[in-house]
Design a protein around this motif. Structure first.
Motif, mmCIF file in Angstrom:
data_model
loop_
_atom_site.group_PDB
_atom_site.id
_atom_site.type_symbol
_atom_site.label_atom_id
_atom_site.label_comp_id
_atom_site.label_asym_id
_atom_site.label_seq_id
_atom_site.Cartn_x
_atom_site.Cartn_y
_atom_site.Cartn_z
ATOM 1 N N ILE A 4 50.031 33.812 41.778
ATOM 2 C CA ILE A 4 50.577 32.532 42.234
ATOM 3 C C ILE A 4 51.236 31.820 41.051
ATOM 4 O O ILE A 4 52.346 31.286 41.165
ATOM 5 C CB ILE A 4 49.472 31.648 42.852
ATOM 6 C CG1 ILE A 4 48.939 32.290 44.142
ATOM 7 C CG2 ILE A 4 50.001 30.238 43.142
ATOM 8 C CD1 ILE A 4 47.708 31.619 44.703
ATOM 9 N N SER A 5 50.531 31.805 39.920
ATOM 10 C CA SER A 5 51.062 31.151 38.717
ATOM 11 C C SER A 5 52.381 31.765 38.295
ATOM 12 O O SER A 5 53.344 31.053 37.984
ATOM 13 C CB SER A 5 50.058 31.266 37.566
ATOM 14 O OG SER A 5 48.851 30.630 37.885
ATOM 15 N N SER A 7 54.551 33.333 40.100
ATOM 16 C CA SER A 7 55.606 32.994 41.060
ATOM 17 C C SER A 7 56.133 31.587 40.825
ATOM 18 O O SER A 7 57.347 31.362 40.807
ATOM 19 C CB SER A 7 55.062 33.105 42.496
ATOM 20 O OG SER A 7 54.673 34.422 42.777
ATOM 21 N N VAL A 8 55.214 30.639 40.634
ATOM 22 C CA VAL A 8 55.617 29.242 40.395
ATOM 23 C C VAL A 8 56.399 29.135 39.091
ATOM 24 O O VAL A 8 57.459 28.490 39.033
ATOM 25 C CB VAL A 8 54.372 28.320 40.353
ATOM 26 C CG1 VAL A 8 54.751 26.919 39.885
ATOM 27 C CG2 VAL A 8 53.702 28.268 41.723
ATOM 28 N N MET A 11 59.908 30.578 39.319
ATOM 29 C CA MET A 11 60.822 29.660 40.005
ATOM 30 C C MET A 11 61.291 28.548 39.067
ATOM 31 O O MET A 11 62.464 28.195 39.041
ATOM 32 C CB MET A 11 60.153 29.072 41.251
ATOM 33 C CG MET A 11 60.055 30.047 42.406
ATOM 34 S SD MET A 11 59.513 29.259 43.947
ATOM 35 C CE MET A 11 57.821 28.870 43.569
ATOM 36 N N LEU A 12 60.356 28.007 38.287
ATOM 37 C CA LEU A 12 60.707 26.951 37.339
ATOM 38 C C LEU A 12 61.679 27.452 36.280
ATOM 39 O O LEU A 12 62.651 26.775 35.929
ATOM 40 C CB LEU A 12 59.450 26.415 36.659
ATOM 41 C CG LEU A 12 58.620 25.409 37.451
ATOM 42 C CD1 LEU A 12 57.314 25.099 36.721
ATOM 43 C CD2 LEU A 12 59.403 24.126 37.688
ATOM 44 N N LEU A 152 49.986 29.281 33.783
ATOM 45 C CA LEU A 152 50.539 28.181 34.576
ATOM 46 C C LEU A 152 50.757 26.908 33.760
ATOM 47 O O LEU A 152 51.899 26.488 33.557
ATOM 48 C CB LEU A 152 49.642 27.878 35.783
ATOM 49 C CG LEU A 152 50.176 26.816 36.750
ATOM 50 C CD1 LEU A 152 51.499 27.254 37.355
ATOM 51 C CD2 LEU A 152 49.174 26.531 37.859
ATOM 52 N N THR A 156 54.397 25.978 32.304
ATOM 53 C CA THR A 156 55.081 24.933 33.062
ATOM 54 C C THR A 156 55.472 23.763 32.166
ATOM 55 O O THR A 156 56.617 23.295 32.192
ATOM 56 C CB THR A 156 54.182 24.428 34.214
ATOM 57 O OG1 THR A 156 53.875 25.525 35.084
ATOM 58 C CG2 THR A 156 54.870 23.334 35.007
#
Length: 199
Positions: A4-5, A7-8, A11-12, A152, A156
Protein backbone atom coordinates in the motif's frame (compact mmCIF):
# COMPACT_ATOMS: atom_id res chain seq x y z
CA UNK A 1 1.36 -2.35 4.46
CA UNK A 2 4.48 -2.17 2.31
CA UNK A 3 2.53 -2.70 -0.92
CA UNK A 4 0.00 0.00 0.00
CA UNK A 5 2.82 2.37 0.95
CA UNK A 6 4.66 1.72 -2.31
CA UNK A 7 1.51 2.43 -4.32
CA UNK A 8 0.81 5.71 -2.51
CA UNK A 9 4.45 6.82 -2.74
CA UNK A 10 4.65 5.91 -6.44
CA UNK A 11 1.59 8.04 -7.14
CA UNK A 12 3.12 10.97 -5.25
CA UNK A 13 6.40 10.60 -7.13
CA UNK A 14 4.55 10.54 -10.46
CA UNK A 15 2.55 13.65 -9.56
CA UNK A 16 5.72 15.50 -8.54
CA UNK A 17 7.63 14.30 -11.60
CA UNK A 18 4.87 15.42 -13.98
CA UNK A 19 4.91 18.81 -12.26
CA UNK A 20 8.70 19.32 -12.34
CA UNK A 21 9.86 17.31 -15.37
CA UNK A 22 6.85 16.25 -17.40
CA UNK A 23 6.49 12.83 -19.01
CA UNK A 24 10.27 12.39 -19.26
CA UNK A 25 10.50 12.54 -15.48
CA UNK A 26 8.02 9.68 -15.11
CA UNK A 27 9.93 7.63 -17.70
CA UNK A 28 13.23 8.26 -15.89
CA UNK A 29 11.65 7.26 -12.58
CA UNK A 30 10.42 4.03 -14.16
CA UNK A 31 13.98 3.12 -15.14
CA UNK A 32 15.23 3.81 -11.61
CA UNK A 33 12.48 1.66 -10.09
CA UNK A 34 13.37 -1.32 -12.29
CA UNK A 35 17.00 -1.14 -11.18
CA UNK A 36 16.00 -0.44 -7.59
CA UNK A 37 13.89 -3.60 -7.40
CA UNK A 38 16.77 -5.74 -8.68
CA UNK A 39 19.31 -4.27 -6.26
CA UNK A 40 17.05 -4.31 -3.19
CA UNK A 41 16.09 -7.92 -3.86
CA UNK A 42 19.54 -8.92 -2.56
CA UNK A 43 18.88 -7.20 0.78
CA UNK A 44 15.37 -8.60 1.02
CA UNK A 45 16.52 -12.13 0.19
CA UNK A 46 19.33 -12.03 2.75
CA UNK A 47 17.05 -10.59 5.43
CA UNK A 48 14.33 -13.20 4.89
CA UNK A 49 16.90 -15.99 4.65
CA UNK A 50 18.57 -15.18 7.97
CA UNK A 51 15.33 -14.58 9.92
CA UNK A 52 14.69 -18.27 10.83
CA UNK A 53 18.27 -18.65 12.07
CA UNK A 54 17.92 -15.54 14.23
CA UNK A 55 14.57 -16.79 15.60
CA UNK A 56 16.06 -20.17 16.44
CA UNK A 57 19.03 -18.78 18.37
CA UNK A 58 16.87 -16.21 20.14
CA UNK A 59 14.40 -18.89 21.20
CA UNK A 60 17.22 -21.19 22.30
CA UNK A 61 18.81 -18.43 24.36
CA UNK A 62 22.06 -18.54 22.37
CA UNK A 63 22.90 -14.89 23.00
CA UNK A 64 26.51 -15.15 21.85
CA UNK A 65 25.42 -16.66 18.54
CA UNK A 66 22.68 -14.03 18.15
CA UNK A 67 25.23 -11.27 18.71
CA UNK A 68 27.60 -12.90 16.22
CA UNK A 69 24.85 -13.20 13.60
CA UNK A 70 23.92 -9.53 13.93
CA UNK A 71 27.53 -8.38 13.73
CA UNK A 72 28.28 -10.53 10.67
CA UNK A 73 25.04 -9.50 8.99
CA UNK A 74 25.75 -5.81 9.46
CA UNK A 75 29.21 -6.30 7.95
CA UNK A 76 27.73 -8.18 4.98
CA UNK A 77 25.02 -5.54 4.52
CA UNK A 78 27.65 -2.80 4.67
CA UNK A 79 29.88 -4.45 2.08
CA UNK A 80 26.93 -5.18 -0.23
CA UNK A 81 25.73 -1.59 0.13
CA UNK A 82 29.11 -0.23 -0.95
CA UNK A 83 29.31 -2.69 -3.87
CA UNK A 84 25.78 -1.84 -5.03
CA UNK A 85 26.52 1.86 -4.85
CA UNK A 86 29.68 1.35 -6.91
CA UNK A 87 27.86 -0.78 -9.46
CA UNK A 88 25.00 1.70 -9.74
CA UNK A 89 27.38 4.62 -10.30
CA UNK A 90 29.57 2.66 -12.72
CA UNK A 91 26.74 1.07 -14.70
CA UNK A 92 24.40 4.07 -14.72
CA UNK A 93 25.04 4.91 -18.38
CA UNK A 94 24.87 1.38 -19.87
CA UNK A 95 21.77 0.49 -17.84
CA UNK A 96 20.05 3.74 -18.76
CA UNK A 97 20.98 3.23 -22.42
CA UNK A 98 19.07 -0.06 -22.41
CA UNK A 99 15.83 1.70 -21.49
CA UNK A 100 16.07 5.27 -22.80
CA UNK A 101 19.03 5.35 -25.19
CA UNK A 102 16.68 6.42 -27.99
CA UNK A 103 16.23 9.93 -26.53
CA UNK A 104 19.33 12.02 -25.60
CA UNK A 105 17.47 14.48 -23.36
CA UNK A 106 15.64 11.69 -21.53
CA UNK A 107 18.94 9.81 -21.19
CA UNK A 108 20.56 12.88 -19.59
CA UNK A 109 17.66 13.26 -17.16
CA UNK A 110 17.77 9.56 -16.27
CA UNK A 111 21.54 9.64 -15.73
CA UNK A 112 21.28 12.68 -13.47
CA UNK A 113 18.61 10.90 -11.43
CA UNK A 114 20.60 7.66 -11.42
CA UNK A 115 23.76 9.29 -10.06
CA UNK A 116 21.82 10.87 -7.19
CA UNK A 117 19.43 7.97 -6.53
CA UNK A 118 22.26 5.42 -6.29
CA UNK A 119 23.33 6.90 -2.94
CA UNK A 120 20.18 5.34 -1.47
CA UNK A 121 21.79 1.89 -1.84
CA UNK A 122 24.29 2.88 0.85
CA UNK A 123 21.49 3.01 3.45
CA UNK A 124 18.59 0.84 2.25
CA UNK A 125 19.97 -2.49 3.46
CA UNK A 126 20.11 -1.44 7.11
CA UNK A 127 16.41 -0.68 7.43
CA UNK A 128 15.36 -3.72 5.37
CA UNK A 129 17.49 -6.00 7.52
CA UNK A 130 16.47 -4.26 10.75
CA UNK A 131 12.77 -4.75 10.05
CA UNK A 132 13.29 -8.44 9.34
CA UNK A 133 15.57 -8.80 12.38
CA UNK A 134 12.89 -7.52 14.76
CA UNK A 135 10.27 -9.72 13.09
CA UNK A 136 12.54 -12.68 13.81
CA UNK A 137 12.76 -11.54 17.44
CA UNK A 138 8.95 -11.55 17.60
CA UNK A 139 8.75 -7.76 17.87
CA UNK A 140 6.24 -7.00 15.16
CA UNK A 141 5.61 -3.46 16.40
CA UNK A 142 9.20 -2.26 15.90
CA UNK A 143 9.43 -4.15 12.60
CA UNK A 144 6.23 -2.55 11.31
CA UNK A 145 7.30 0.88 12.53
CA UNK A 146 10.61 0.69 10.67
CA UNK A 147 8.83 -0.47 7.53
CA UNK A 148 6.12 2.22 7.83
CA UNK A 149 8.63 5.02 8.36
CA UNK A 150 10.89 3.82 5.53
CA UNK A 151 8.29 3.13 2.87
CA UNK A 152 5.62 5.73 3.62
CA UNK A 153 6.27 8.55 6.09
CA UNK A 154 9.85 9.51 5.22
CA UNK A 155 9.33 9.04 1.48
CA UNK A 156 6.12 11.07 1.45
CA UNK A 157 7.56 13.94 3.49
CA UNK A 158 10.75 14.09 1.43
CA UNK A 159 9.09 13.94 -2.00
CA UNK A 160 6.68 16.74 -1.03
CA UNK A 161 9.28 19.03 0.57
CA UNK A 162 12.58 18.50 -1.27
CA UNK A 163 11.39 19.57 -4.76
CA UNK A 164 10.36 22.92 -3.29
CA UNK A 165 14.04 23.52 -2.50
CA UNK A 166 15.95 21.66 -5.24
CA UNK A 167 13.40 21.14 -8.01
CA UNK A 168 13.73 17.89 -9.95
CA UNK A 169 16.94 16.99 -8.08
CA UNK A 170 14.93 17.14 -4.86
CA UNK A 171 12.77 14.26 -6.11
CA UNK A 172 15.83 12.06 -6.65
CA UNK A 173 17.29 13.15 -3.29
CA UNK A 174 14.07 12.30 -1.47
CA UNK A 175 14.65 8.54 -1.74
CA UNK A 176 18.22 8.95 -0.47
CA UNK A 177 17.01 11.03 2.48
CA UNK A 178 14.21 8.59 3.31
CA UNK A 179 16.60 5.62 3.31
CA UNK A 180 19.12 7.54 5.42
CA UNK A 181 16.49 8.51 8.00
CA UNK A 182 15.17 4.93 8.10
CA UNK A 183 18.71 3.64 8.64
CA UNK A 184 19.20 6.06 11.55
CA UNK A 185 15.89 4.99 13.14
CA UNK A 186 16.84 1.33 12.70
CA UNK A 187 20.25 1.91 14.31
CA UNK A 188 18.55 3.63 17.27
CA UNK A 189 16.16 0.69 17.72
CA UNK A 190 19.04 -1.80 17.52
CA UNK A 191 20.95 0.12 20.19
CA UNK A 192 17.96 0.64 22.48
CA UNK A 193 16.83 -3.01 22.39
CA UNK A 194 20.24 -4.61 22.99
CA UNK A 195 19.69 -5.18 26.70
CA UNK A 196 16.25 -6.69 26.13
CA UNK A 197 17.29 -9.22 23.47
CA UNK A 198 20.95 -9.69 24.49
CA UNK A 199 22.44 -9.39 20.99
Amino acid sequence: MTNISMSVVSMLYNVQLIKYAGEDGVAAYGVLMYINMIFLAAFIGYSIGTAPVISYHYGAGNHAELKSLLKKSLVIIGICSAVMFGLAEGLARPLSMIFVGYDPSLLDLTLRGFYIFSFSFLFAGIAIYGSSFFTALNNGLVSALISFLRTLLFQTAAVLLFPLIWGIDGIWFSTVAAELMAAVVTALFLLSKRSKYHY
